[in-house]
Scaffold this motif. Structure first.
Motif, PDB file in Angstrom:
ATOM      1  N   PRO A 144     -25.801 -51.177  13.551  1.00 33.83           N
ATOM      2  CA  PRO A 144     -25.934 -49.832  14.856  1.00 33.83           C
ATOM      3  C   PRO A 144     -25.354 -50.474  16.057  1.00 33.83           C
ATOM      4  N   ASP A 145     -25.280 -51.767  16.432  1.00 32.70           N
ATOM      5  CA  ASP A 145     -24.787 -52.259  17.575  1.00 32.70           C
ATOM      6  C   ASP A 145     -23.275 -52.461  17.871  1.00 32.70           C
ATOM      7  N   ALA A 146     -22.709 -52.348  16.491  1.00 32.06           N
ATOM      8  CA  ALA A 146     -21.037 -52.513  16.759  1.00 32.06           C
ATOM      9  C   ALA A 146     -20.467 -51.664  17.680  1.00 32.06           C
ATOM     10  N   PRO A 147     -19.399 -52.301  18.377  1.00 34.00           N
ATOM     11  CA  PRO A 147     -18.842 -51.511  19.477  1.00 34.00           C
ATOM     12  C   PRO A 147     -17.873 -50.512  18.751  1.00 34.00           C
ATOM     13  N   LYS A 148     -17.686 -49.393  19.722  1.00 32.51           N
ATOM     14  CA  LYS A 148     -16.633 -48.427  19.076  1.00 32.51           C
ATOM     15  C   LYS A 148     -15.214 -49.118  19.178  1.00 32.51           C
ATOM     16  N   ASP A 149     -14.833 -49.765  20.218  1.00 33.97           N
ATOM     17  CA  ASP A 149     -13.602 -50.333  20.232  1.00 33.97           C
ATOM     18  C   ASP A 149     -13.745 -51.427  20.250  1.00 33.97           C
ATOM     19  N   GLN A 150     -13.129 -52.386  19.383  1.00 34.33           N
ATOM     20  CA  GLN A 150     -13.252 -53.748  19.045  1.00 34.33           C
ATOM     21  C   GLN A 150     -11.936 -54.536  19.160  1.00 34.33           C
ATOM     22  N   LYS A 151     -12.031 -55.519  19.804  1.00 32.22           N
ATOM     23  CA  LYS A 151     -10.690 -56.291  19.863  1.00 32.22           C
ATOM     24  C   LYS A 151     -10.278 -56.999  18.829  1.00 32.22           C
ATOM     25  N   ASP A 152     -11.495 -57.467  18.249  1.00 28.76           N
ATOM     26  CA  ASP A 152     -10.985 -58.385  17.026  1.00 28.76           C
ATOM     27  C   ASP A 152     -10.598 -57.775  15.658  1.00 28.76           C
ATOM     28  N   SER A 153     -10.110 -58.348  15.028  1.00 29.42           N
ATOM     29  CA  SER A 153      -9.595 -57.879  13.668  1.00 29.42           C
ATOM     30  C   SER A 153     -10.939 -57.861  12.688  1.00 29.42           C
ATOM     31  N   LEU A 154     -10.929 -57.040  11.461  1.00 27.79           N
ATOM     32  CA  LEU A 154     -11.862 -57.524  10.586  1.00 27.79           C
ATOM     33  C   LEU A 154     -12.330 -58.947   9.947  1.00 27.79           C
ATOM     34  N   HIS A 155     -11.016 -59.667   9.756  1.00 31.65           N
ATOM     35  CA  HIS A 155     -10.966 -61.071   9.573  1.00 31.65           C
ATOM     36  C   HIS A 155     -11.883 -61.929  10.563  1.00 31.65           C
ATOM     37  N   GLU A 156     -11.544 -61.629  11.901  1.00 31.27           N
ATOM     38  CA  GLU A 156     -12.403 -62.203  12.964  1.00 31.27           C
ATOM     39  C   GLU A 156     -13.691 -61.821  13.011  1.00 31.27           C
ATOM     40  N   VAL A 157     -14.051 -60.679  12.851  1.00 28.32           N
ATOM     41  CA  VAL A 157     -15.462 -60.144  12.841  1.00 28.32           C
ATOM     42  C   VAL A 157     -16.306 -60.804  11.815  1.00 28.32           C
ATOM     43  N   LEU A 158     -15.733 -60.834  10.636  1.00 33.03           N
ATOM     44  CA  LEU A 158     -16.331 -61.462   9.504  1.00 33.03           C
ATOM     45  C   LEU A 158     -16.372 -63.166   9.781  1.00 33.03           C
ATOM     46  N   ALA A 159     -15.560 -63.619  10.388  1.00 36.06           N
ATOM     47  CA  ALA A 159     -15.457 -65.083  10.428  1.00 36.06           C
ATOM     48  C   ALA A 159     -16.698 -65.355  11.520  1.00 36.06           C
ATOM     49  N   LYS A 160     -16.929 -64.527  12.496  1.00 37.09           N
ATOM     50  CA  LYS A 160     -17.943 -64.693  13.484  1.00 37.09           C
ATOM     51  C   LYS A 160     -19.186 -64.459  12.989  1.00 37.09           C
ATOM     52  N   LYS A 161     -19.474 -63.451  12.145  1.00 40.53           N
ATOM     53  CA  LYS A 161     -20.661 -63.062  11.376  1.00 40.53           C
ATOM     54  C   LYS A 161     -21.005 -64.254  10.559  1.00 40.53           C
ATOM     55  N   TYR A 162     -20.384 -64.786   9.934  1.00 40.69           N
ATOM     56  CA  TYR A 162     -20.494 -65.821   8.800  1.00 40.69           C
ATOM     57  C   TYR A 162     -20.435 -67.127   9.309  1.00 40.69           C
ATOM     58  N   ARG A 163     -19.921 -67.165  10.394  1.00 42.09           N
ATOM     59  CA  ARG A 163     -19.681 -68.566  11.185  1.00 42.09           C
ATOM     60  C   ARG A 163     -18.892 -69.389  10.180  1.00 42.09           C
ATOM     61  N   THR A 164     -17.650 -68.873   9.902  1.00 42.31           N
ATOM     62  CA  THR A 164     -16.611 -69.626   9.027  1.00 42.31           C
ATOM     63  C   THR A 164     -15.424 -69.350   9.654  1.00 42.31           C
ATOM     64  N   SER A 165     -14.348 -70.123   9.021  1.00 44.85           N
ATOM     65  CA  SER A 165     -12.889 -69.973   9.527  1.00 44.85           C
ATOM     66  C   SER A 165     -12.220 -68.857   9.374  1.00 44.85           C
ATOM     67  N   ILE A 166     -11.267 -68.302   9.910  1.00 42.77           N
ATOM     68  CA  ILE A 166     -10.464 -67.098   9.749  1.00 42.77           C
ATOM     69  C   ILE A 166      -9.792 -67.045   8.271  1.00 42.77           C
ATOM     70  N   GLU A 167      -9.262 -68.200   7.818  1.00 48.59           N
ATOM     71  CA  GLU A 167      -8.890 -68.413   6.398  1.00 48.59           C
ATOM     72  C   GLU A 167      -9.907 -68.095   5.387  1.00 48.59           C
ATOM     73  N   GLN A 168     -11.005 -68.486   5.579  1.00 44.69           N
ATOM     74  CA  GLN A 168     -12.157 -68.472   4.620  1.00 44.69           C
ATOM     75  C   GLN A 168     -12.683 -66.902   4.669  1.00 44.69           C
ATOM     76  N   ALA A 169     -12.451 -65.996   5.880  1.00 45.49           N
ATOM     77  CA  ALA A 169     -12.816 -64.537   6.116  1.00 45.49           C
ATOM     78  C   ALA A 169     -11.682 -64.070   5.220  1.00 45.49           C
ATOM     79  N   LYS A 170     -10.639 -64.333   5.388  1.00 44.95           N
ATOM     80  CA  LYS A 170      -9.416 -63.890   4.740  1.00 44.95           C
ATOM     81  C   LYS A 170      -9.480 -63.858   3.184  1.00 44.95           C
TER      82      LYS A 170
END
Length: 212
Positions: A45-71
């Motif tokens: 519910p707190d997600a911003p409407k306009d997000q500068k990060d890609s979905l891969h980057e959002v996922l990497a941050k959420k799970y504290r993992t690398s962009i490659e692993q998120a991809k």
């Protein structure tokens, strides 16, 4: 039989689960006596409407993992989507807040166009890379669903159907729903997650026999 489906338009497993339920209903001999209703649930519910990060980057941050692993995670879910005939283009997906999209879906429900609207919102996010907080995009999708353009604009510009979204989410809390998709049948039986097709088929048959 009534099936309530709590889901979020930015949840990849929700679109897959929706397809599996539809496939199960195609095999179900009493499908003409089944009502499916979609319920609102925001994963973030707190997600911003306009997000500068890609979905891969959002996922990497959420799970504290690398962009490659998120991809790789996104590739796995895209392959799962293919098994039910869906095409996910997650490189194009635009992470955003889904509250406005949920309000639109609630409006569509009030106009008898819920089924069409829900499908178009999922497809827009996962396949077409459309921005689900952008009003022009939502108006265009609503128009495809057969909704009145002026009515849609009025809803989007105000706060209509906010209460319905919050009410759905409170009900989910009361039912103990912590993740989506979550399917509730006749307010007695639950299916959590995008389960295999057989689980949906077996549950439908079991519930029908018990209720009959």
């Amino acid at each position: 039989m009534k099936i309530e489906v709590w889901s979020d338009f930015a949840c990849p497993f929700c679109y897959i689960g929706k397809r599996r339920l539809e496939e199960a209903l195609e095999q179900f001999p009493h499908r003409d006596q089944v009502e499916v209703e979609f319920r609102s649930f925001e994963l973030d519910p707190d997600a911003p409407k306009d997000q500068k990060d890609s979905l891969h980057e959002v996922l990497a941050k959420k799970y504290r993992t690398s962009i490659e692993q998120a991809k790789a995670m996104n590739q796995n879910v895209s392959e799962m989507a293919q098994t039910v005939g869906l095409t996910y283009n997650l490189d194009m997906a635009i992470p955003t807040n889904t509250f406005t999209a949920h309000r639109l879906a609630q409006y569509a429900k009030s106009q008898g166009k819920e089924k069409e609207m829900v499908e178009l919102l999922f497809k827009a996010y996962f396949t077409e890379g459309k921005h689900l907080s952008d009003h022009d995009t939502l108006v265009q999708l609503a128009s495809e669903a057969g909704l009145d353009e002026q009515g849609v604009k009025a809803v989007l510009e105000g706060n209509d159907f906010s209460n319905e979204v919050h009410s759905n989410e409170m009900e989910a809390q009361q039912l103990g729903v912590t993740g989506v998709p979550f399917f509730v049948i006749n307010r007695k039986y639950g299916i959590s997650g995008a389960q295999p097709l057989e689980v949906f088929v077996e549950t439908l048959e079991k519930v029908w026999q018990e209720e009959a």
